[in-house]
Design a protein around this motif. Sequence first.
Motif, PDB file in Angstrom:
ATOM      1  N   GLU A 121     -13.224  10.933   1.133  1.00 45.88           N
ATOM      2  CA  GLU A 121     -12.137  10.789   0.171  1.00 45.88           C
ATOM      3  C   GLU A 121     -10.916  11.558   0.658  1.00 45.88           C
ATOM      4  OE1 GLU A 121     -11.291  11.432  -4.566  1.00 45.88           O
ATOM      5  OE2 GLU A 121     -12.888  12.554  -3.617  1.00 45.88           O
ATOM      6  N   GLU A 122      -9.750  10.916   0.591  1.00 42.67           N
ATOM      7  CA  GLU A 122      -8.502  11.566   0.995  1.00 42.67           C
ATOM      8  C   GLU A 122      -7.528  11.550  -0.172  1.00 42.67           C
ATOM      9  OE1 GLU A 122      -6.978  10.906   5.029  1.00 42.67           O
ATOM     10  OE2 GLU A 122      -8.506   9.344   5.174  1.00 42.67           O
ATOM     11  N   LEU A 123      -6.888  12.687  -0.398  1.00 46.05           N
ATOM     12  CA  LEU A 123      -5.924  12.840  -1.477  1.00 46.05           C
ATOM     13  C   LEU A 123      -4.585  13.204  -0.857  1.00 46.05           C
ATOM     14  CD1 LEU A 123      -5.481  13.185  -4.590  1.00 46.05           C
ATOM     15  CD2 LEU A 123      -5.991  15.596  -4.242  1.00 46.05           C
ATOM     16  N   GLY A 124      -3.524  12.568  -1.333  1.00 48.56           N
ATOM     17  CA  GLY A 124      -2.218  12.889  -0.786  1.00 48.56           C
ATOM     18  C   GLY A 124      -1.091  12.464  -1.702  1.00 48.56           C
ATOM     19  N   PRO A 125       0.134  12.893  -1.386  1.00 46.24           N
ATOM     20  CA  PRO A 125       1.283  12.550  -2.210  1.00 46.24           C
ATOM     21  C   PRO A 125       1.757  11.126  -1.960  1.00 46.24           C
ATOM     22  CG  PRO A 125       1.969  13.863  -0.341  1.00 46.24           C
ATOM     23  CD  PRO A 125       0.472  13.770  -0.265  1.00 46.24           C
ATOM     24  N   VAL A 126       2.212  10.464  -3.037  1.00 49.74           N
ATOM     25  CA  VAL A 126       2.782   9.126  -2.939  1.00 49.74           C
ATOM     26  C   VAL A 126       3.987   9.021  -3.871  1.00 49.74           C
ATOM     27  CG1 VAL A 126       0.631   7.956  -2.287  1.00 49.74           C
ATOM     28  CG2 VAL A 126       1.222   8.170  -4.688  1.00 49.74           C
ATOM     29  N   PHE A 127       4.904   8.141  -3.532  1.00 45.64           N
ATOM     30  CA  PHE A 127       6.091   7.869  -4.343  1.00 45.64           C
ATOM     31  C   PHE A 127       5.957   6.501  -5.000  1.00 45.64           C
ATOM     32  CE2 PHE A 127       7.850  10.771  -1.176  1.00 45.64           C
ATOM     33  CZ  PHE A 127       8.707  11.566  -1.919  1.00 45.64           C
ATOM     34  N   ALA A 128       6.503   6.381  -6.216  1.00 46.18           N
ATOM     35  CA  ALA A 128       6.613   5.091  -6.895  1.00 46.18           C
ATOM     36  C   ALA A 128       7.909   5.101  -7.697  1.00 46.18           C
ATOM     37  CB  ALA A 128       5.419   4.847  -7.811  1.00 46.18           C
ATOM     38  N   HIS A 129       8.434   3.921  -7.976  1.00 51.32           N
ATOM     39  CA  HIS A 129       9.604   3.831  -8.850  1.00 51.32           C
ATOM     40  C   HIS A 129       9.280   4.438 -10.212  1.00 51.32           C
ATOM     41  CE1 HIS A 129      11.419   0.422  -6.415  1.00 51.32           C
ATOM     42  NE2 HIS A 129      12.437   1.239  -6.619  1.00 51.32           N
ATOM     43  N   MET A 130      10.220   5.129 -10.786  1.00 51.14           N
ATOM     44  CA  MET A 130      10.037   5.656 -12.130  1.00 51.14           C
ATOM     45  C   MET A 130      10.135   4.522 -13.161  1.00 51.14           C
ATOM     46  SD  MET A 130       9.327   8.093 -13.994  1.00 51.14           S
ATOM     47  CE  MET A 130       9.261   8.120 -15.777  1.00 51.14           C
ATOM     48  N   LEU A 131      10.937   3.525 -12.871  1.00 48.41           N
ATOM     49  CA  LEU A 131      11.095   2.386 -13.774  1.00 48.41           C
ATOM     50  C   LEU A 131      10.338   1.185 -13.207  1.00 48.41           C
ATOM     51  CD1 LEU A 131      14.928   2.805 -14.385  1.00 48.41           C
ATOM     52  CD2 LEU A 131      13.036   3.589 -15.844  1.00 48.41           C
ATOM     53  N   PRO A 132       9.817   0.309 -14.058  1.00 47.61           N
ATOM     54  CA  PRO A 132       9.094  -0.862 -13.554  1.00 47.61           C
ATOM     55  C   PRO A 132       9.938  -1.654 -12.554  1.00 47.61           C
ATOM     56  CG  PRO A 132       8.813  -0.664 -15.923  1.00 47.61           C
ATOM     57  CD  PRO A 132       9.846   0.365 -15.518  1.00 47.61           C
ATOM     58  N   CYS A 133       9.274  -2.118 -11.489  1.00 47.92           N
ATOM     59  CA  CYS A 133      10.003  -2.790 -10.416  1.00 47.92           C
ATOM     60  C   CYS A 133       9.475  -4.177 -10.098  1.00 47.92           C
ATOM     61  CB  CYS A 133       9.958  -1.931  -9.153  1.00 47.92           C
ATOM     62  SG  CYS A 133       8.290  -1.705  -8.504  1.00 47.92           S
ATOM     63  N   GLY A 134       8.375  -4.583 -10.654  1.00 49.50           N
ATOM     64  CA  GLY A 134       7.848  -5.914 -10.377  1.00 49.50           C
ATOM     65  C   GLY A 134       6.879  -5.987  -9.221  1.00 49.50           C
ATOM     66  N   GLY A 135       6.647  -4.888  -8.522  1.00 50.55           N
ATOM     67  CA  GLY A 135       5.676  -4.881  -7.429  1.00 50.55           C
ATOM     68  C   GLY A 135       6.196  -5.500  -6.152  1.00 50.55           C
ATOM     69  N   PRO A 136       5.307  -5.695  -5.182  1.00 53.46           N
ATOM     70  CA  PRO A 136       5.710  -6.253  -3.887  1.00 53.46           C
ATOM     71  C   PRO A 136       6.136  -7.717  -4.004  1.00 53.46           C
ATOM     72  CG  PRO A 136       3.437  -5.424  -3.812  1.00 53.46           C
ATOM     73  CD  PRO A 136       3.902  -5.337  -5.221  1.00 53.46           C
ATOM     74  N   ASP A 137       7.017  -8.138  -3.089  1.00 52.93           N
ATOM     75  CA  ASP A 137       7.479  -9.524  -3.056  1.00 52.93           C
ATOM     76  C   ASP A 137       6.377 -10.483  -2.620  1.00 52.93           C
ATOM     77  OD1 ASP A 137      10.016  -8.815  -3.888  1.00 52.93           O
ATOM     78  OD2 ASP A 137      10.751  -8.576  -1.842  1.00 52.93           O
ATOM     79  N   GLN A 138       5.495 -10.036  -1.774  1.00 57.20           N
ATOM     80  CA  GLN A 138       4.409 -10.876  -1.264  1.00 57.20           C
ATOM     81  C   GLN A 138       3.197  -9.997  -1.005  1.00 57.20           C
ATOM     82  OE1 GLN A 138       3.315 -10.323   2.062  1.00 57.20           O
ATOM     83  NE2 GLN A 138       4.810  -8.708   2.294  1.00 57.20           N
ATOM     84  N   SER A 139       2.069 -10.618  -0.750  1.00 61.34           N
ATOM     85  CA  SER A 139       0.865  -9.823  -0.544  1.00 61.34           C
ATOM     86  C   SER A 139       0.057 -10.240   0.681  1.00 61.34           C
ATOM     87  CB  SER A 139      -0.029  -9.899  -1.788  1.00 61.34           C
ATOM     88  OG  SER A 139      -0.471 -11.225  -1.987  1.00 61.34           O
ATOM     89  N   HIS A 140       0.646 -11.070   1.557  1.00 60.73           N
ATOM     90  CA  HIS A 140      -0.103 -11.533   2.726  1.00 60.73           C
ATOM     91  C   HIS A 140       0.524 -11.153   4.063  1.00 60.73           C
ATOM     92  CE1 HIS A 140      -3.016 -13.627   0.286  1.00 60.73           C
ATOM     93  NE2 HIS A 140      -2.010 -14.101  -0.422  1.00 60.73           N
ATOM     94  N   GLU A 141       1.666 -10.480   4.022  1.00 57.58           N
ATOM     95  CA  GLU A 141       2.299 -10.016   5.248  1.00 57.58           C
ATOM     96  C   GLU A 141       2.569  -8.533   5.120  1.00 57.58           C
ATOM     97  OE1 GLU A 141       5.686 -12.268   6.514  1.00 57.58           O
ATOM     98  OE2 GLU A 141       4.807 -14.140   5.783  1.00 57.58           O
ATOM     99  N   LEU A 142       2.419  -7.813   6.228  1.00 57.37           N
ATOM    100  CA  LEU A 142       2.674  -6.379   6.198  1.00 57.37           C
ATOM    101  C   LEU A 142       4.126  -6.136   5.812  1.00 57.37           C
ATOM    102  CD1 LEU A 142       0.763  -5.268   9.402  1.00 57.37           C
ATOM    103  CD2 LEU A 142      -0.005  -5.174   7.041  1.00 57.37           C
ATOM    104  N   PRO A 143       4.378  -5.190   4.912  1.00 53.42           N
ATOM    105  CA  PRO A 143       5.750  -4.940   4.455  1.00 53.42           C
ATOM    106  C   PRO A 143       6.651  -4.480   5.590  1.00 53.42           C
ATOM    107  CG  PRO A 143       4.186  -3.448   3.382  1.00 53.42           C
ATOM    108  CD  PRO A 143       3.413  -4.322   4.291  1.00 53.42           C
ATOM    109  N   GLU A 144       7.725  -5.205   5.796  1.00 58.55           N
ATOM    110  CA  GLU A 144       8.654  -4.910   6.895  1.00 58.55           C
ATOM    111  C   GLU A 144       9.214  -3.495   6.803  1.00 58.55           C
ATOM    112  OE1 GLU A 144      10.262  -5.490  10.431  1.00 58.55           O
ATOM    113  OE2 GLU A 144       9.019  -6.989   9.459  1.00 58.55           O
TER     114      GLU A 144
END
Length: 148
Positions: A63-86
């Motif tokens: 198990e690995e624990l670490g810091p992550v960032f996310a938008h504070m306001l809803p953003c709709g998530g990723p544009d796609q889910s089958h290609e690595l995010p540019e």
Amino acid sequence: MRIHALPVDVVERARKLAGTDEFHELRGESVGAPLRCCLRKAGVGEPVVLFRYSPTAGRGPYEELGPVFAHMLPCGGPDQSHELPEALRHSPRALRAYGADGRIHDGGVARPEELTEKIEEWLSHPEVTEVQVRSASHGCFLFAVTAD
């Protein structure tokens, strides 16, 4: 390949707790921070929450624990889910391949130009159920990849 950002429930919980304790830091902005909710980098004027996260693939001693960032306001998530995010492909990335039992199968560092190939190679092993992509410099979880 299927790309997985942070689960929606994890991000929603972090947003609710932002600024309420030492584990959920609210930041007015963190330009360039890799956002795990939508898999892009934070822009100017976008408030973010910084919090701890442990992906479910690695269990027990893996198990690995670490810091992550996310938008504070809803953003709709990723544009796609089958290609690595540019936006998250321009630096070397640490990779960890896990089996269904939560044990690590393999790990290493991939340059941007070999990232897709290395992930696909590990996902071709029947015992690998998920590959985690992490920051090579800080080890922070960026996103997970599973076979289609």
